[in-house]
Design a protein around this motif. Structure first.
Motif, PDB file in Angstrom:
ATOM      1  N   ALA A 176       0.638  -1.600   0.326  1.00 37.96           N
ATOM      2  CA  ALA A 176       0.277  -0.472   0.038  1.00 37.96           C
ATOM      3  C   ALA A 176       0.711   0.697  -0.266  1.00 37.96           C
ATOM      4  O   ALA A 176       0.411   2.230  -0.865  1.00 37.96           O
ATOM      5  CB  ALA A 176      -1.083  -0.174   1.117  1.00 37.96           C
ATOM      6  N   PRO A 177       1.915   1.328   1.066  1.00 37.39           N
ATOM      7  CA  PRO A 177       2.847   1.995   0.712  1.00 37.39           C
ATOM      8  C   PRO A 177       3.458   2.223  -0.390  1.00 37.39           C
ATOM      9  O   PRO A 177       3.220   3.669  -0.809  1.00 37.39           O
ATOM     10  CB  PRO A 177       3.767   2.962   2.074  1.00 37.39           C
ATOM     11  N   GLN A 178       3.391   1.923  -1.618  1.00 42.03           N
ATOM     12  CA  GLN A 178       4.421   1.677  -2.632  1.00 42.03           C
ATOM     13  C   GLN A 178       2.808   2.388  -3.521  1.00 42.03           C
ATOM     14  O   GLN A 178       3.245   3.295  -4.261  1.00 42.03           O
ATOM     15  CB  GLN A 178       4.497   0.738  -3.191  1.00 42.03           C
ATOM     16  N   ARG A 179       1.627   1.875  -3.603  1.00 39.88           N
ATOM     17  CA  ARG A 179       0.671   1.734  -4.242  1.00 39.88           C
ATOM     18  C   ARG A 179       0.614   3.763  -4.580  1.00 39.88           C
ATOM     19  O   ARG A 179       0.257   4.405  -5.503  1.00 39.88           O
ATOM     20  CB  ARG A 179      -0.212   1.401  -3.939  1.00 39.88           C
ATOM     21  N   ARG A 180       0.362   4.047  -2.843  1.00 39.21           N
ATOM     22  CA  ARG A 180       0.482   5.331  -2.695  1.00 39.21           C
ATOM     23  C   ARG A 180       1.653   6.729  -3.405  1.00 39.21           C
ATOM     24  O   ARG A 180       1.248   6.838  -4.200  1.00 39.21           O
ATOM     25  CB  ARG A 180       0.345   5.698  -1.190  1.00 39.21           C
ATOM     26  N   ALA A 181       3.066   5.809  -3.644  1.00 38.07           N
ATOM     27  CA  ALA A 181       4.169   6.737  -3.554  1.00 38.07           C
ATOM     28  C   ALA A 181       3.611   7.031  -5.323  1.00 38.07           C
ATOM     29  O   ALA A 181       4.153   7.706  -5.651  1.00 38.07           O
ATOM     30  CB  ALA A 181       5.383   6.276  -3.785  1.00 38.07           C
ATOM     31  N   LEU A 182       3.496   6.094  -5.629  1.00 39.56           N
ATOM     32  CA  LEU A 182       3.293   5.573  -7.336  1.00 39.56           C
ATOM     33  C   LEU A 182       2.029   6.285  -7.857  1.00 39.56           C
ATOM     34  O   LEU A 182       2.047   6.622  -8.762  1.00 39.56           O
ATOM     35  CB  LEU A 182       3.258   4.751  -7.541  1.00 39.56           C
ATOM     36  N   VAL A 183       0.712   6.533  -6.930  1.00 41.74           N
ATOM     37  CA  VAL A 183       0.150   7.957  -7.016  1.00 41.74           C
ATOM     38  C   VAL A 183       0.493   9.032  -6.975  1.00 41.74           C
ATOM     39  O   VAL A 183       0.569   9.703  -8.283  1.00 41.74           O
ATOM     40  CB  VAL A 183      -1.285   7.395  -6.416  1.00 41.74           C
ATOM     41  N   GLY A 184       1.410   9.675  -6.318  1.00 42.73           N
ATOM     42  CA  GLY A 184       1.445  10.780  -5.721  1.00 42.73           C
ATOM     43  C   GLY A 184       3.121  11.054  -6.841  1.00 42.73           C
ATOM     44  O   GLY A 184       2.840  12.043  -6.864  1.00 42.73           O
ATOM     45  N   ALA A 185       3.219   9.701  -7.805  1.00 45.04           N
ATOM     46  CA  ALA A 185       4.561  10.205  -8.705  1.00 45.04           C
ATOM     47  C   ALA A 185       3.810  10.839 -10.105  1.00 45.04           C
ATOM     48  O   ALA A 185       4.061  10.994 -11.078  1.00 45.04           O
ATOM     49  CB  ALA A 185       5.171   8.831  -9.109  1.00 45.04           C
ATOM     50  N   VAL A 186       2.737  10.165 -10.082  1.00 48.29           N
ATOM     51  CA  VAL A 186       2.055  10.213 -11.823  1.00 48.29           C
ATOM     52  C   VAL A 186       1.393  10.993 -11.008  1.00 48.29           C
ATOM     53  O   VAL A 186       1.157  12.410 -12.349  1.00 48.29           O
ATOM     54  CB  VAL A 186       0.454   9.217 -12.017  1.00 48.29           C
ATOM     55  N   ILE A 187       0.778  12.166  -9.945  1.00 47.62           N
ATOM     56  CA  ILE A 187       0.537  13.637  -9.918  1.00 47.62           C
ATOM     57  C   ILE A 187       1.595  13.972 -10.119  1.00 47.62           C
ATOM     58  O   ILE A 187       1.649  15.025 -11.236  1.00 47.62           O
ATOM     59  CB  ILE A 187       0.004  13.616  -8.797  1.00 47.62           C
ATOM     60  N   THR A 188       2.821  13.975  -9.588  1.00 50.35           N
ATOM     61  CA  THR A 188       3.880  14.748 -10.082  1.00 50.35           C
ATOM     62  C   THR A 188       4.454  14.840 -11.744  1.00 50.35           C
ATOM     63  O   THR A 188       4.318  15.559 -12.680  1.00 50.35           O
ATOM     64  CB  THR A 188       5.150  14.145  -9.507  1.00 50.35           C
ATOM     65  N   LEU A 189       4.232  13.369 -12.708  1.00 57.79           N
ATOM     66  CA  LEU A 189       4.128  13.026 -13.932  1.00 57.79           C
ATOM     67  C   LEU A 189       3.028  14.124 -14.918  1.00 57.79           C
ATOM     68  O   LEU A 189       3.578  15.376 -16.020  1.00 57.79           O
ATOM     69  CB  LEU A 189       3.541  11.994 -14.319  1.00 57.79           C
ATOM     70  N   GLN A 190       1.565  14.808 -13.939  1.00 58.63           N
ATOM     71  CA  GLN A 190       0.548  15.541 -14.698  1.00 58.63           C
ATOM     72  C   GLN A 190       0.931  16.704 -14.401  1.00 58.63           C
ATOM     73  O   GLN A 190       1.347  17.805 -15.438  1.00 58.63           O
ATOM     74  CB  GLN A 190      -0.384  14.975 -13.788  1.00 58.63           C
ATOM     75  N   ALA A 191       1.518  17.596 -13.493  1.00 53.56           N
ATOM     76  CA  ALA A 191       2.700  18.592 -12.778  1.00 53.56           C
ATOM     77  C   ALA A 191       3.398  19.215 -13.986  1.00 53.56           C
ATOM     78  O   ALA A 191       3.376  20.173 -14.708  1.00 53.56           O
ATOM     79  CB  ALA A 191       2.701  18.923 -11.979  1.00 53.56           C
ATOM     80  N   LEU A 192       4.269  17.846 -14.255  1.00 55.63           N
ATOM     81  CA  LEU A 192       5.650  18.416 -15.405  1.00 55.63           C
ATOM     82  C   LEU A 192       4.668  18.370 -16.401  1.00 55.63           C
ATOM     83  O   LEU A 192       5.535  19.361 -17.694  1.00 55.63           O
ATOM     84  CB  LEU A 192       6.731  16.904 -15.144  1.00 55.63           C
ATOM     85  N   ARG A 193       3.912  17.416 -17.571  1.00 52.99           N
ATOM     86  CA  ARG A 193       3.773  17.441 -18.293  1.00 52.99           C
ATOM     87  C   ARG A 193       2.751  18.715 -18.827  1.00 52.99           C
ATOM     88  O   ARG A 193       3.059  19.199 -19.297  1.00 52.99           O
ATOM     89  CB  ARG A 193       2.741  16.552 -19.111  1.00 52.99           C
ATOM     90  N   ARG A 194       2.586  19.472 -17.836  1.00 56.96           N
ATOM     91  CA  ARG A 194       1.149  20.609 -17.249  1.00 56.96           C
ATOM     92  C   ARG A 194       2.334  22.111 -18.094  1.00 56.96           C
ATOM     93  O   ARG A 194       2.267  22.968 -18.638  1.00 56.96           O
ATOM     94  CB  ARG A 194       0.026  20.921 -16.990  1.00 56.96           C
ATOM     95  N   TRP A 195       2.983  21.669 -16.543  1.00 56.02           N
ATOM     96  CA  TRP A 195       4.746  22.976 -17.506  1.00 56.02           C
ATOM     97  C   TRP A 195       4.914  23.021 -17.633  1.00 56.02           C
ATOM     98  O   TRP A 195       5.526  24.383 -18.829  1.00 56.02           O
ATOM     99  CB  TRP A 195       5.362  22.631 -15.157  1.00 56.02           C
ATOM    100  N   LEU A 196       5.395  21.606 -18.455  1.00 53.48           N
ATOM    101  CA  LEU A 196       6.101  21.636 -19.758  1.00 53.48           C
ATOM    102  C   LEU A 196       5.318  21.715 -21.659  1.00 53.48           C
ATOM    103  O   LEU A 196       5.703  22.546 -22.033  1.00 53.48           O
ATOM    104  CB  LEU A 196       6.656  20.155 -19.834  1.00 53.48           C
ATOM    105  N   ALA A 197       4.090  22.451 -20.885  1.00 51.15           N
ATOM    106  CA  ALA A 197       2.986  22.263 -21.759  1.00 51.15           C
ATOM    107  C   ALA A 197       3.006  23.862 -22.272  1.00 51.15           C
ATOM    108  O   ALA A 197       1.938  24.859 -22.637  1.00 51.15           O
ATOM    109  CB  ALA A 197       2.055  21.924 -22.056  1.00 51.15           C
ATOM    110  N   GLY A 198       3.377  24.491 -20.639  1.00 50.29           N
ATOM    111  CA  GLY A 198       3.106  26.029 -20.793  1.00 50.29           C
ATOM    112  C   GLY A 198       1.672  26.372 -19.991  1.00 50.29           C
ATOM    113  O   GLY A 198       1.421  27.506 -20.471  1.00 50.29           O
ATOM    114  N   ASP A 199       1.204  25.435 -19.480  1.00 54.17           N
ATOM    115  CA  ASP A 199       0.034  25.934 -19.060  1.00 54.17           C
ATOM    116  C   ASP A 199      -0.139  26.180 -17.493  1.00 54.17           C
ATOM    117  O   ASP A 199       0.573  25.908 -17.150  1.00 54.17           O
ATOM    118  CB  ASP A 199      -1.046  24.409 -18.912  1.00 54.17           C
TER     119      ASP A 199
END
Length: 199
Positions: A176-199
Motif C-alpha cells: 500500500a505505501p508503494q501504491r500511494r507513492a506511485l499515485v504521487g508519482a503520477v500527480i508529479t508526472l501530470q504537473a510536469l507535463r502541464r508545466w512543459l506545455a506552458g499551462d
C-alpha cells in the motif's frame, strides 16, 4: 473546500484506494495546475467510484504543492516540490498526518517525463517509472525479471477538452505505501507535463 489533517481510525491504516488493483486519476477540468484551492484532479476506482480530489494548495510565493483529500475533506497525501538541484528537482510526499511518505526524483533533466525514480517511505526500494517511448502514452515499472509491476496509461478523458486520464494498474506484490507513492508519482508526472506545455 477546506483541507484538514486525517483524523480518526488507525493512524497507520492506509485508505482503501491504495489496496485496489487499479485506480484512475482524471483532470477535473482542462487547465493549469495553479491557483490555490482549485480542484485539479479526481482519484477514482476503475468503475468510476470517486475516492478523492486533488487540490492546488500552493502557498503564496511558495513552492508548488498539491493535496489529495478524501470525500470527507481529510488529507490523504501531499505532493510538493522539495529542496534539491534545480535540474533534478525532487518532489516529496507526506501522508495524512504530515509524515514522510516517499518521493520522486527525475531521471533526466528538469521537466523530463521520460523517467521518474519513485521511493516509498516504508521501502528502500526505488521503483523506476519509465516511459515506453519518447512520445508514448504509457509508463512502466518492471521487476528484475522484466515483468510489469505497474502500468500507467494516459488518454484523453473527454475528446475536445483534452482532459488527461491516467489508468494506474498495480501488481499484487506492491505494498500500500508503494501504491500511494506511485499515485504521487503520477500527480508529479501530470504537473510536469502541464508545466512543459506552458499551462
Amino acid at each position: 473546500m477546506g483541507v484538514r489533517p486525517e483524523d480518526g481510525g488507525t493512524p497507520d491504516r492506509l485508505p482503501e484506494m491504495f489496496s485496489l488493483p487499479e485506480v484512475v486519476l482524471t483532470e477535473s477540468k482542462r487547465g493549469p495546475l495553479i491557483g490555490p484551492g482549485k480542484p485539479v484532479m479526481n482519484l477514482s476506482a476503475a468503475d468510476g467510484t470517486r475516492f478523492a480530489t486533488l487540490h492546488d494548495t500552493t502557498p503564496k510565493r511558495g513552492k508548488p504543492t498539491y493535496t489529495l483529500t478524501d470525500r470527507a475533506g481529510r488529507t490523504v497525501m501531499t505532493v510538493a516540490v522539495g529542496p534539491g538541484k534545480p535540474h533534478r528537482m525532487p518532489f516529496v510526499f507526506t501522508d495524512g498526518r504530515g509524515r514522510p511518505a516517499g518521493g520522486v526524483r527525475l531521471r533526466n533533466s528538469l521537466f523530463s517525463t521520460l523517467g521518474l525514480r519513485v521511493s516509498a517511505d516504508e521501502s528502500a526500494d526505488v521503483l523506476c517509472l519509465d516511459r515506453t517511448a519518447l512520445a508514448g502514452s504509457a509508463w512502466l515499472v518492471k521487476d528484475d525479471s522484466d515483468a510489469e509491476l505497474v502500468r500507467v496509461t494516459v488518454s484523453s478523458a473527454a475528446g475536445v477538452t483534452l482532459r488527461q486520464r491516467y489508468e494506474i494498474r498495480f501488481d499484487p506484490r506492491l505494498t500500500a505505501p508503494q501504491r500511494r507513492a506511485l499515485v504521487g508519482a503520477v500527480i508529479t508526472l501530470q504537473a510536469l507535463r502541464r508545466w512543459l506545455a506552458g499551462d
